[in-house]
Design a protein around this motif. Structure first.
Motif, PDB file in Angstrom:
ATOM      1  N   ALA A 177     -83.864 105.527  79.203  1.00 40.65           N
ATOM      2  CA  ALA A 177     -84.074 104.595  80.308  1.00 40.65           C
ATOM      3  C   ALA A 177     -82.922 103.620  80.495  1.00 40.65           C
ATOM      4  O   ALA A 177     -82.511 103.339  81.626  1.00 40.65           O
ATOM      5  CB  ALA A 177     -85.381 103.820  80.090  1.00 40.65           C
ATOM      6  N   GLU A 178     -82.387 103.084  79.403  1.00 42.01           N
ATOM      7  CA  GLU A 178     -81.359 102.052  79.507  1.00 42.01           C
ATOM      8  C   GLU A 178     -80.092 102.449  78.759  1.00 42.01           C
ATOM      9  O   GLU A 178     -79.419 101.621  78.155  1.00 42.01           O
ATOM     10  CB  GLU A 178     -81.906 100.728  78.989  1.00 42.01           C
ATOM     11  N   ALA A 179     -79.754 103.728  78.824  1.00 38.55           N
ATOM     12  CA  ALA A 179     -78.507 104.202  78.233  1.00 38.55           C
ATOM     13  C   ALA A 179     -77.386 104.069  79.257  1.00 38.55           C
ATOM     14  O   ALA A 179     -77.492 104.567  80.382  1.00 38.55           O
ATOM     15  CB  ALA A 179     -78.652 105.656  77.798  1.00 38.55           C
ATOM     16  N   VAL A 180     -76.325 103.392  78.875  1.00 37.27           N
ATOM     17  CA  VAL A 180     -75.185 103.125  79.749  1.00 37.27           C
ATOM     18  C   VAL A 180     -73.947 103.744  79.124  1.00 37.27           C
ATOM     19  O   VAL A 180     -73.759 103.683  77.898  1.00 37.27           O
ATOM     20  CB  VAL A 180     -74.986 101.598  79.917  1.00 37.27           C
ATOM     21  N   SER A 181     -73.078 104.328  79.956  1.00 38.48           N
ATOM     22  CA  SER A 181     -71.890 104.976  79.409  1.00 38.48           C
ATOM     23  C   SER A 181     -70.690 104.803  80.325  1.00 38.48           C
ATOM     24  O   SER A 181     -70.816 104.890  81.551  1.00 38.48           O
ATOM     25  CB  SER A 181     -72.153 106.473  79.201  1.00 38.48           C
ATOM     26  N   TRP A 196     -72.561 102.949  75.536  1.00 37.83           N
ATOM     27  CA  TRP A 196     -71.567 103.849  74.973  1.00 37.83           C
ATOM     28  C   TRP A 196     -70.213 103.607  75.650  1.00 37.83           C
ATOM     29  O   TRP A 196     -70.129 103.572  76.875  1.00 37.83           O
ATOM     30  CB  TRP A 196     -71.981 105.294  75.207  1.00 37.83           C
ATOM     31  N   THR A 197     -69.176 103.464  74.832  1.00 38.36           N
ATOM     32  CA  THR A 197     -67.838 103.280  75.386  1.00 38.36           C
ATOM     33  C   THR A 197     -66.856 104.157  74.630  1.00 38.36           C
ATOM     34  O   THR A 197     -67.035 104.408  73.427  1.00 38.36           O
ATOM     35  CB  THR A 197     -67.420 101.806  75.327  1.00 38.36           C
ATOM     36  N   GLY A 198     -65.834 104.614  75.315  1.00 38.88           N
ATOM     37  CA  GLY A 198     -64.928 105.585  74.710  1.00 38.88           C
ATOM     38  C   GLY A 198     -63.830 105.002  73.862  1.00 38.88           C
ATOM     39  O   GLY A 198     -63.191 105.724  73.095  1.00 38.88           O
ATOM     40  N   CYS A 199     -63.575 103.686  73.993  1.00 40.28           N
ATOM     41  CA  CYS A 199     -62.452 103.087  73.273  1.00 40.28           C
ATOM     42  C   CYS A 199     -62.682 101.590  73.138  1.00 40.28           C
ATOM     43  O   CYS A 199     -63.621 101.045  73.727  1.00 40.28           O
ATOM     44  CB  CYS A 199     -61.138 103.370  74.004  1.00 40.28           C
ATOM     45  N   ALA A 201     -59.912 106.833  76.403  1.00 43.38           N
ATOM     46  CA  ALA A 201     -61.133 107.171  75.666  1.00 43.38           C
ATOM     47  C   ALA A 201     -60.843 108.168  74.544  1.00 43.38           C
ATOM     48  O   ALA A 201     -60.063 109.110  74.709  1.00 43.38           O
ATOM     49  CB  ALA A 201     -62.179 107.738  76.621  1.00 43.38           C
ATOM     50  N   LEU A 202     -61.511 107.981  73.425  1.00 46.11           N
ATOM     51  CA  LEU A 202     -61.321 108.826  72.251  1.00 46.11           C
ATOM     52  C   LEU A 202     -62.391 109.898  72.127  1.00 46.11           C
ATOM     53  O   LEU A 202     -62.248 110.814  71.309  1.00 46.11           O
ATOM     54  CB  LEU A 202     -61.319 107.957  70.992  1.00 46.11           C
ATOM     55  N   ILE A 203     -63.463 109.786  72.896  1.00 46.45           N
ATOM     56  CA  ILE A 203     -64.550 110.774  72.851  1.00 46.45           C
ATOM     57  C   ILE A 203     -65.072 111.004  74.272  1.00 46.45           C
ATOM     58  O   ILE A 203     -64.883 110.171  75.152  1.00 46.45           O
ATOM     59  CB  ILE A 203     -65.724 110.320  71.953  1.00 46.45           C
ATOM     60  N   PRO A 204     -65.734 112.138  74.513  1.00 52.32           N
ATOM     61  CA  PRO A 204     -66.402 112.371  75.801  1.00 52.32           C
ATOM     62  C   PRO A 204     -67.737 111.639  75.826  1.00 52.32           C
ATOM     63  O   PRO A 204     -68.780 112.184  75.450  1.00 52.32           O
ATOM     64  CB  PRO A 204     -66.574 113.894  75.839  1.00 52.32           C
ATOM     65  N   THR A 205     -67.754 110.398  76.268  1.00 51.81           N
ATOM     66  CA  THR A 205     -68.923 109.531  76.063  1.00 51.81           C
ATOM     67  C   THR A 205     -70.167 110.031  76.788  1.00 51.81           C
ATOM     68  O   THR A 205     -71.258 110.040  76.217  1.00 51.81           O
ATOM     69  CB  THR A 205     -68.620 108.096  76.512  1.00 51.81           C
ATOM     70  N   LYS A 206     -70.050 110.401  78.059  1.00 48.07           N
ATOM     71  CA  LYS A 206     -71.259 110.765  78.809  1.00 48.07           C
ATOM     72  C   LYS A 206     -71.919 112.006  78.212  1.00 48.07           C
ATOM     73  O   LYS A 206     -73.143 112.042  78.005  1.00 48.07           O
ATOM     74  CB  LYS A 206     -70.919 110.975  80.291  1.00 48.07           C
ATOM     75  N   ARG A 207     -71.126 113.028  77.946  1.00 46.31           N
ATOM     76  CA  ARG A 207     -71.695 114.252  77.384  1.00 46.31           C
ATOM     77  C   ARG A 207     -72.268 113.994  75.996  1.00 46.31           C
ATOM     78  O   ARG A 207     -73.365 114.468  75.658  1.00 46.31           O
ATOM     79  CB  ARG A 207     -70.598 115.317  77.324  1.00 46.31           C
ATOM     80  N   GLN A 242     -78.497  96.792  72.399  1.00 48.78           N
ATOM     81  CA  GLN A 242     -79.230  96.690  71.138  1.00 48.78           C
ATOM     82  C   GLN A 242     -78.588  97.632  70.127  1.00 48.78           C
ATOM     83  O   GLN A 242     -78.523  97.350  68.943  1.00 48.78           O
ATOM     84  CB  GLN A 242     -80.703  97.036  71.357  1.00 48.78           C
ATOM     85  N   ILE A 243     -78.122  98.764  70.659  1.00 48.98           N
ATOM     86  CA  ILE A 243     -77.230  99.650  69.911  1.00 48.98           C
ATOM     87  C   ILE A 243     -76.002  99.874  70.781  1.00 48.98           C
ATOM     88  O   ILE A 243     -76.113 100.254  71.946  1.00 48.98           O
ATOM     89  CB  ILE A 243     -77.897 101.004  69.589  1.00 48.98           C
ATOM     90  N   GLY A 244     -74.839  99.628  70.244  1.00 45.53           N
ATOM     91  CA  GLY A 244     -73.592  99.899  70.946  1.00 45.53           C
ATOM     92  C   GLY A 244     -72.806 100.953  70.202  1.00 45.53           C
ATOM     93  O   GLY A 244     -72.809 100.996  68.959  1.00 45.53           O
ATOM     94  N   LEU A 245     -72.131 101.824  70.934  1.00 51.56           N
ATOM     95  CA  LEU A 245     -71.343 102.880  70.304  1.00 51.56           C
ATOM     96  C   LEU A 245     -69.968 102.927  70.941  1.00 51.56           C
ATOM     97  O   LEU A 245     -69.845 102.899  72.174  1.00 51.56           O
ATOM     98  CB  LEU A 245     -72.052 104.233  70.440  1.00 51.56           C
ATOM     99  N   MET A 246     -68.939 102.989  70.100  1.00 52.07           N
ATOM    100  CA  MET A 246     -67.557 102.953  70.570  1.00 52.07           C
ATOM    101  C   MET A 246     -66.796 104.150  69.999  1.00 52.07           C
ATOM    102  O   MET A 246     -66.816 104.388  68.787  1.00 52.07           O
ATOM    103  CB  MET A 246     -66.883 101.658  70.120  1.00 52.07           C
TER     104      MET A 246
END
Length: 539
Positions: A417-421, A460-463, A431-437, A474-478
């Motif tokens: 529901a609240e996943a952002v990329s 989610w962010t790529g860099c 970007a270092l990873i394919p964030t959306k996929r 609440q959870i962030g991923l880089m």
């Protein structure tokens, strides 16, 4: 092409000459950094009359400064990872778009074939991908005919101005942000508006108890009059919020209160001051908060008030002193599902758009649904979702039965529901990873494994540039790299604890970077430990 350094953290020249603002003569070019020199030599807005000529000559004929810097003043972005294919970023104040506007954009995306797509951004905006340079003149002309613009949507400009996505519909709203956001944009895009800031600048207007906007350089939050409780609500001023690879800050109270009608002139005055005094030597220290720190909050406030009085006139009412108290006290609602509007008998339908990615056919279908079931208007949210508004009660059942809602669900899973990329390595060279996929695959896997008592917001962010705003999750991923079995592999750093309520807090780094192949297992444990998730029984 000439070599112009446009990277994120460049420039060590010691000369502090500032680029020209409206009504000021240009500074001498000697001593300016490479980026500032390119901007001072030619403003990107001056390319507009020549766009057809540039397109006819071909993108490979353009000098690097024009290709990678100046075209962004028209909203046109060269993408090194897809050479020859460009991105166009719109300006959609308050995230409002009409069906006929979306259809025009869908046609542009459709002409790109397999290269075409569109992304909903974290600024309630749209980015069109896969376009050719020769597509730009007819697209920009068509956009102008339907009331759209991409002017100054990139590089060192004030970006799309955001507001409550439910403005005018929201039973809980305190102030309708749409006319305020529109008035600010009109003031900034006028001929005497800023044409070359030291860095990008984000502005937002809050209008409801859950309008979290403290990640902006300039944020206006609804607040009572400091002297007259019976007076109409106005706004307290917050300054300095931003995320970057070097520093992350939430906006702080400036100590001023404004009437709603003062917002446009105040914004322009503040930006003119930033134009003159912002750091044009070190790009990694040029965001507004560095200027506030350098001057001190009190001196900065006095200078901005003086700039406002000069712009608005000595007879105008000065901003009032304020303690920063405001009426935004809750985390943002996701706005999904069928919700009752403040207008009797009408509803909005909040549709979840997985990772904010659209194709041309879907854009056309969204326009059809908005026109068939609502008033033809749609809203985009900072969570990269879309709202169909003004749907009468007797049309709800038919809307729910539409095939598109099997993909764009009214009630997605608690993680979806609240996943952002951000866009990730598919289109971004940083970007270092394919964030959306990656985000979609990980969330799909976790929702198979777990039941959650409530939605968990992930960013989610790529860099490290943090376009996906990982510190707000609440959870962030880089995106990162990590060693696995002796090899460097794609990985993600995990951040925990972002809170967007009355006592906001940025998420903090949790442990080392995790290889993407191990990410579902690690996140499963964190969701059980910190968010009350329960593991589903094995089938």
């Amino acid at each position: 092409m000439n070599s112009i350094d446009t990277s994120v953290d460049t420039d060590t020249d010691t000369h502090t000459a500032s680029a020209p603002a409206s009504g000021r003569s240009a500074p001498p070019l000697e001593g300016l950094s490479k980026v500032e020199r390119a901007k001072a030599e030619l403003c990107g807005l001056d390319l507009a009359p020549r766009l057809a000529e540039l397109a006819a000559a071909g993108w490979e004929s353009l000098d690097e400064a024009t290709l990678t810097i100046r075209l962004k003043w028209l909203g046109i972005f060269f993408r090194p990872v897809t050479p020859g294919r460009f991105m166009v970023r719109l300006r959609l104040p308050n995230g409002v778009i009409r069906a006929e506007q979306l259809e025009l954009l869908a046609d542009a995306v459709d002409r790109c074939g397999e290269h075409g797509s569109a992304d909903i951004t974290t600024r309630q905006n749209l980015q069109l991908r896969g376009l050719l340079l020769e597509d730009m003149p007819p697209l920009l002309e068509g956009m102008e005919r339907v009331g759209l613009t991409s002017r100054q949507s990139g590089h060192d400009n004030p970006r799309n101005i955001t507001g409550n996505p439910l403005a005018g519909l929201d039973p809980e709203e305190l102030i309708d942000t749409r006319p305020l956001v529109a008035a600010i944009q009109a003031r900034l895009l006028a001929d005497d508006g800023p044409r070359n800031l030291p860095r990008k600048f984000n502005v937002a207007v809050g209008g409801a108890p859950d309008s979290f906007v403290l990640h902006n350089d300039l944020a206006f939050l609804p607040a009572p009059h400091p002297q007259d409780p019976a007076a109409p609500l106005g706004f307290t001023v917050m300054v300095g919020g931003f995320f970057s690879a070097q520093r992350n800050e939430l906006a702080v109270p400036l100590g001023l209160w404004l009437r709603a009608d003062q917002l446009p002139d105040f914004t322009l005055a503040l930006l003119r001051h930033y134009d003159i005094h912002g750091n044009r030597v070190q790009r990694n220290k040029s965001r507004l908060m560095y200027l506030v720190d350098g001057l001190g909050l009190v001196a900065y406030r006095d200078a901005v008030v003086a700039a406002y009085r000069e712009l608005a006139g000595a007879s105008s009412q000065a901003p009032l002193p304020h303690d920063g108290h405001h009426l935004v006290v809750r985390p943002p609602r996701d706005g999904l599902g069928l919700q009752v509007q403040k207008q009797a008998g009408l509803h909005w339908a909040g549709l979840h758009v997985p990772m904010g990615r659209l194709d041309a056919a879907t854009m056309v279908e969204l326009a059809r649904l908005a026109r068939t079931y609502g008033s033809g208007e749609l809203r985009l949210t900072e969570a990269q979702n879309v709202l169909i508004v003004n749907v009468p009660t007797d049309r709800l059942a038919a809307l729910e039965a539409e095939p598109l809602l099997e993909r764009f669900r009214l009630e997605p899973g608690a993680l979806q529901a609240e996943a952002v990329s951000c866009t990730g390595s598919r289109y971004c060279s940083f970007a270092l990873i394919p964030t959306k996929r990656t985000a979609q695959a990980v969330i799909d896997e976790l929702e198979k494994r777990l039941e959650l008592p409530e939605a968990v917001r992930s960013h989610w962010t790529g860099c490290p540039n943090a376009c996906g705003q990982p510190y707000m999750g609440q959870i962030g991923l880089m995106g990162a790299k990590a060693r696995q079995d002796g090899q460097m592999v794609e990985a993600a750093k995990i951040f925990l604890g972002g809170r967007l309520d009355h006592d906001p807090q940025l998420a903090e780094l949790h442990g080392k970077a995790v290889p993407l192949s191990e990410l579902p297992d690690v996140l499963e444990g964190l969701l059980v430990e910190h968010f009350g998730a329960r593991r589903r029984a094995a089938p």
